[in-house]
Design an enzyme around this catalytic site. Structure first.
Site, PDB file in Angstrom:
ATOM      1  NE  ARG A  48       0.131   1.452   3.322  1.00  0.00           N
ATOM      2  CZ  ARG A  48       1.027   2.386   3.520  1.00  0.00           C
ATOM      3  NH1 ARG A  48       2.311   2.058   3.614  1.00  0.00           N
ATOM      4  NH2 ARG A  48       0.718   3.650   3.634  1.00  0.00           N
ATOM      5  N   GLY A  49       0.222   2.404  -0.136  1.00  0.00           N
ATOM      6  CA  GLY A  49       0.976   3.634  -0.364  1.00  0.00           C
ATOM      7  C   GLY A  49       1.027   3.838  -1.877  1.00  0.00           C
ATOM      8  CB  ALA A  50      -0.047   6.647  -4.043  1.00  0.00           C
ATOM      9  NE  ARG A  83      -6.333   0.641  -1.841  1.00  0.00           N
ATOM     10  CZ  ARG A  83      -5.591   1.153  -0.843  1.00  0.00           C
ATOM     11  NH1 ARG A  83      -4.387   0.697  -0.612  1.00  0.00           N
ATOM     12  NH2 ARG A  83      -6.060   2.120  -0.069  1.00  0.00           N
ATOM     13  CD  GLN A 183      -3.326   2.419   6.689  1.00  0.00           C
ATOM     14  OE1 GLN A 183      -3.954   2.804   7.668  1.00  0.00           O
ATOM     15  NE2 GLN A 183      -3.906   2.178   5.534  1.00  0.00           N
ATOM     16  CG  ASP A 224      -3.314   7.739  -2.017  1.00  0.00           C
ATOM     17  OD1 ASP A 224      -3.000   8.164  -0.890  1.00  0.00           O
ATOM     18  OD2 ASP A 224      -3.189   6.544  -2.355  1.00  0.00           O
ATOM     19  CG  ASN A 234      -2.804  11.531   2.180  1.00  0.00           C
ATOM     20  OD1 ASN A 234      -2.173  10.688   1.540  1.00  0.00           O
ATOM     21  ND2 ASN A 234      -2.531  11.790   3.445  1.00  0.00           N
ATOM     22  CE  LYS A 235      -5.457   5.440   4.199  1.00  0.00           C
ATOM     23  NZ  LYS A 235      -6.404   4.486   3.544  1.00  0.00           N
TER      24      LYS A 235
HETATM   25  O1  MRU Z   1      -4.608   3.061   2.074  1.00  0.00           O
HETATM   26  P1  MRU Z   1      -3.141   3.341   1.992  1.00  0.00           P
HETATM   27  O2  MRU Z   1      -2.372   2.831   3.162  1.00  0.00           O
HETATM   28  O3  MRU Z   1      -2.558   2.895   0.668  1.00  0.00           O
HETATM   29  O4  MRU Z   1      -3.035   4.933   2.025  1.00  0.00           O
HETATM   30  C1  MRU Z   1      -1.768   5.529   1.894  1.00  0.00           C
HETATM   31  C2  MRU Z   1      -1.806   7.017   1.941  1.00  0.00           C
HETATM   32  O5  MRU Z   1      -2.836   7.636   2.029  1.00  0.00           O
HETATM   33  C3  MRU Z   1      -0.490   7.716   1.786  1.00  0.00           C
HETATM   34  O6  MRU Z   1      -0.495   8.922   2.485  1.00  0.00           O
HETATM   35  C4  MRU Z   1      -0.237   8.007   0.298  1.00  0.00           C
HETATM   36  O7  MRU Z   1      -0.468   6.880  -0.483  1.00  0.00           O
HETATM   37  C5  MRU Z   1       1.143   8.489   0.075  1.00  0.00           C
HETATM   38  S1  MRU Z   1       2.361   7.204   0.340  1.00  0.00           S
HETATM   39  C6  MRU Z   1       3.878   7.911  -0.018  1.00  0.00           C
END
Ligand code: MRU
Length: 325
Positions: A48-50, A83, A183, A224, A234-235
């Site tokens: 996970r993480g974009a 995603r 996270q 994201d 973002n999250k």
């Molecule tokens: O659902 P996730 O854990 O993939 O969400 C991640 C985020 O929102 C991060 O802030 C974003 O992807 C940037 S990661 C460098």
């Protein structure tokens, strides 16, 4: 020197994915030998993480290219759909597909590896530039996880925080737990602990009081997807931090690669927001049928963002990223 475990390891004909759902209790790798395994790993948040999702999707497309044209046709759609809020798979998968059509599976694999390496270089540039922006902020607040495990390199927001701390320009970081999948606790607090980076974990609901008490010099998050006008997906839980930061006149910074800017979208209202399973929210409480609203991301208006730090520079309001012609 501390080394964090690699999140994605390419092994000739398979992708090994560090299962981030099991951290910090276990460092377990999933072997993805088929592109469908990669779709599953992305959808279930093993990776996970974009940026990391984008890199994994690139390797997934390479696996599909090895399998053949029919597999690649399905994979190019499903890897991006797994995603939907993260923009990166929509960039990396077409790159690997194009490489495959020109040079076959070998070229597809080489392109996926190149995408991985490029992200590492971009992260370092963002982190170095971000460290200058954060110098003197003392303590900062971050949300979700934006470190090494979320990217191909040092990370985005957490990378900048890390480099600022290493340079002596920052004392430490407060980490929001980040409901509902934690996270911030399981990954950010753990990664900071591994690095020796001073940190304090807080419940998401405590962030407003932290800002009101003037305990942080900046709020630092990743993204994201960013639209042309500087709106940032973002999250979930990022938007309330931006609103509170604006109220208390605390800088709110976004750290992301230019690949996270979606030049095809003029405003955050156009960003597809991933809705996740109700069980993620209700099962921890032993509730099986309670109706739930569980968006994975929110959108912060660019008007609330003090600066967006990318590998190309520090972009400030009013934002005007170039729209796709
Ligand atoms: O659902 P996730 O854990 O993939 O969400 C991640 C985020 O929102 C991060 O802030 C974003 O992807 C940037 S990661 C460098």
């Amino acid at each position: 020197m501390v080394t964090l475990p690699a999140n994605l390891v390419w092994r000739a004909t398979a992708l090994e994915v560090l299962d981030q759902r099991r951290l910090p209790a276990a460092e377990h790798y999933l072997r993805c030998a088929r592109w469908t395994d990669v779709v599953e790993a992305i959808a279930q948040l093993a990776v996970r993480g974009a940026p990391a999702i984008g890199i994994a999707a690139g390797y997934g497309a390479a696996l599909a290219a090895i399998e053949g044209p029919a597999a690649l046709d399905r994979a190019r759609v499903e890897l991006v759909r797994a995603r939907p809020t993260a923009v990166e798979p929509g960039v990396t998968v077409p790159r690997v597909v194009a490489a495959a059509s020109l040079g076959g599976p070998e070229a597809a694999v080489a392109e996926a590896v190149r995408i991985h390496q490029e992200d590492a270089a971009r992260c370092e540039d963002i982190a170095q530039l971000g460290a200058q922006v954060l110098a003197g902020a003392d303590w900062v607040l971050t949300h979700c996880h934006t470190g090494a495990l979320a990217t191909g390199g040092v990370g985005t927001a957490l990378g900048a925080i890390r480099r600022a701390w290493e340079a002596g320009g920052l004392a430490g970081v407060y980490c929001c737990e980040t409901r509902p999948l934690w996270q911030g606790a399981r990954l950010t607090a753990w990664e900071c602990g591994q690095l020796g980076l001073p940190h304090r974990l807080l419940a998401d609901g405590a962030a407003g009081s932290l800002l009101a008490e003037g305990r942080v010099g900046a709020v630092c998050v990743g993204a994201d997807r960013i639209t042309v006008n500087g709106d940032v997906a973002n999250k979930i839980g990022t938007l309330p931090l931006a609103i509170a930061a604006a109220h208390y006149e605390i800088p709110f910074y976004v750290f992301a690669s230019m690949t996270t800017v979606d030049a095809g979208l003029v405003s955050g209202r156009q960003i597809p927001i991933e809705q996740r399973s109700a069980d993620e929210v209700r099962l921890p409480h032993g509730l099986e049928t309670t109706p739930v609203w569980n968006p994975a991301f929110d959108v912060t208006p660019g008007t609330l963002v003090s600066a967006i730090v990318t590998e190309t520079g520090v972009h400030r309001r009013p934002y005007g990223f170039l729209p796709r012609p």
